[in-house]
Design an enzyme around this catalytic site. Sequence first.
Site, PDB file in Angstrom:
ATOM      1  CG  HIS A 123      54.209  46.571  41.222  1.00 19.20           C
ATOM      2  ND1 HIS A 123      55.090  47.420  40.622  1.00 19.20           N
ATOM      3  CD2 HIS A 123      53.608  47.301  42.205  1.00 19.20           C
ATOM      4  CE1 HIS A 123      55.054  48.607  41.217  1.00 19.20           C
ATOM      5  NE2 HIS A 123      54.149  48.567  42.181  1.00 19.20           N
ATOM      6  CD  GLU A 179      46.444  32.727  23.220  1.00 15.14           C
ATOM      7  OE1 GLU A 179      47.645  32.475  23.364  1.00 15.14           O
ATOM      8  OE2 GLU A 179      45.617  31.878  22.851  1.00 15.14           O
ATOM      9  CB  SER A 207      46.512  21.615  21.555  1.00 14.34           C
ATOM     10  OG  SER A 207      47.653  20.917  21.114  1.00 14.34           O
ATOM     11  CE  LYS A 253      47.453  24.300  26.135  1.00 15.27           C
ATOM     12  NZ  LYS A 253      48.551  24.644  25.231  1.00 15.27           N
TER      13      LYS A 253
END
Length: 463
Positions: free
Chosen positions: A156, A290, A277, A283
């Site tokens: 979970h 992804e 970024s 970043k």
Amino acid sequence: MSKLWGGRFTKDTNELVEEFTASIEFDQQLAIEDIEGSLAHVQMLGECNIISSEDADVIQRGLYKLKNKIELGGIEYSVANEDIHMNIEKHLIDEIGPIGGKLHTGRSRNDQVATDMHLFLKRKTVELISLVDDVQQAILNQAKANVETILPGYTHLQRAQPISFGHHLMAYFWMLERDKERLIDSMKRIDVLPLGAGALAGTTFSINRERVAELLGFDSIYPNSIDAVSDRDFILEFLSISSIMMTHISRLSEEMVIWSSEEFNFIELDDSFCTGSSIMPQKKNPDVPELLRAKTGRTYGNLIGLLTVLKGLPLAYNKDMQEDKEGMFDTVKTVEGTLKLLAPMIDSMTVNHNSMKKAVTEDYSNATDLADYLVTKGMPFREAHAVIGQIVLQAIQEKKYLLDIEYAVYRGYSDLFEEDLYDVLKPENVVAARDSTGGTAQKQVRKQIELAETKILKKKETV
Ligand code: ARG
């Protein structure tokens, strides 16, 4: 009428129809397979005296010339010639004259295109199996280096029980092992020759399909001509195996995204596999995992697309079936690209042992072990579960972990507790205690890795 099939027509094809029905834009990827199929077919025609061996030689030489041209930089394709089969036949006739027109004796584009697809997928499946192997090897390397690395295991997405990081990584090894087995097994159904089925019913010429199968390296031939030209389930199977594999890769990618976040900080992806970024200078984004996660979507789409195309089709060939190609090409490209990136990305990632250790020390994931401890001293598990639940609650209220609670407090809950409880609670002992076959104990993980190593070598021998 310049069309190869123009004889019974009185009008030119509407331009929009020509463009709409043509597949040359994408099926040119089958050029080499198409020529290989033709070379074998024409050789057989010559050997069976269906055409003269001189004509067969001329056609073969013409085909080799075309193949050479394609490999050296390509030939001109035209929409007017609709698809790869007719484009190549047209080029052949331009090259060697009307004798080229004998190539299509005893065959149809229906058995021809199916043969091209089988040849293409056979080649690609072999390549993909070897790429899966590379990813497995990368996982194995990291797992070997991290048998002793301990982190919380989750259910979970809540900390559950401490585990070996090597064990966690190996879970993906076995998923990919099954994917690889599925690819290998699917070869049985890809390695079948449709050619010789004609348009749907066979041919009046006394062809030798076994000889064509032998020349093209096919293991067997379709026993039913109607099935041979209608079957696309070898492609469905590939799309399905790929979708399952991408699901596995998507889950691993998701974990890499989570693990590389500052919140987890369990791993760091190599700079060469991340991007920055345009606005936030600090970043470092995990774009690759992804995108791998996202690309899974198109592989599902390609599977559902073809299932839908096929589901209502009467036998045998229907033009609908031309729609089998783009999805298959897209999935091949997607899976190929994914596997090629995944292996070096896994190999080059850094594991933050300290963050994992901190996570596993500052939590209650050793609570089950304390319950099991009471059980070994004779308390029924359900009762032990309740006692430890109360101790965890007290610990949370006092902002302590189980290892920080004084002995006297433990004794207050049960006189079955003895000083050795603190050893039981140490994360490395918690992991070591799960020594059941396939468990996370370091000893078991090493055994598992040994088994995996023999598998990977075995597969390399058989493929
Ligand atoms: N381009 C076609 C396809 O990909 C080749 C087969 C065409 N056959 C036909 N009878 N029109 O399906």
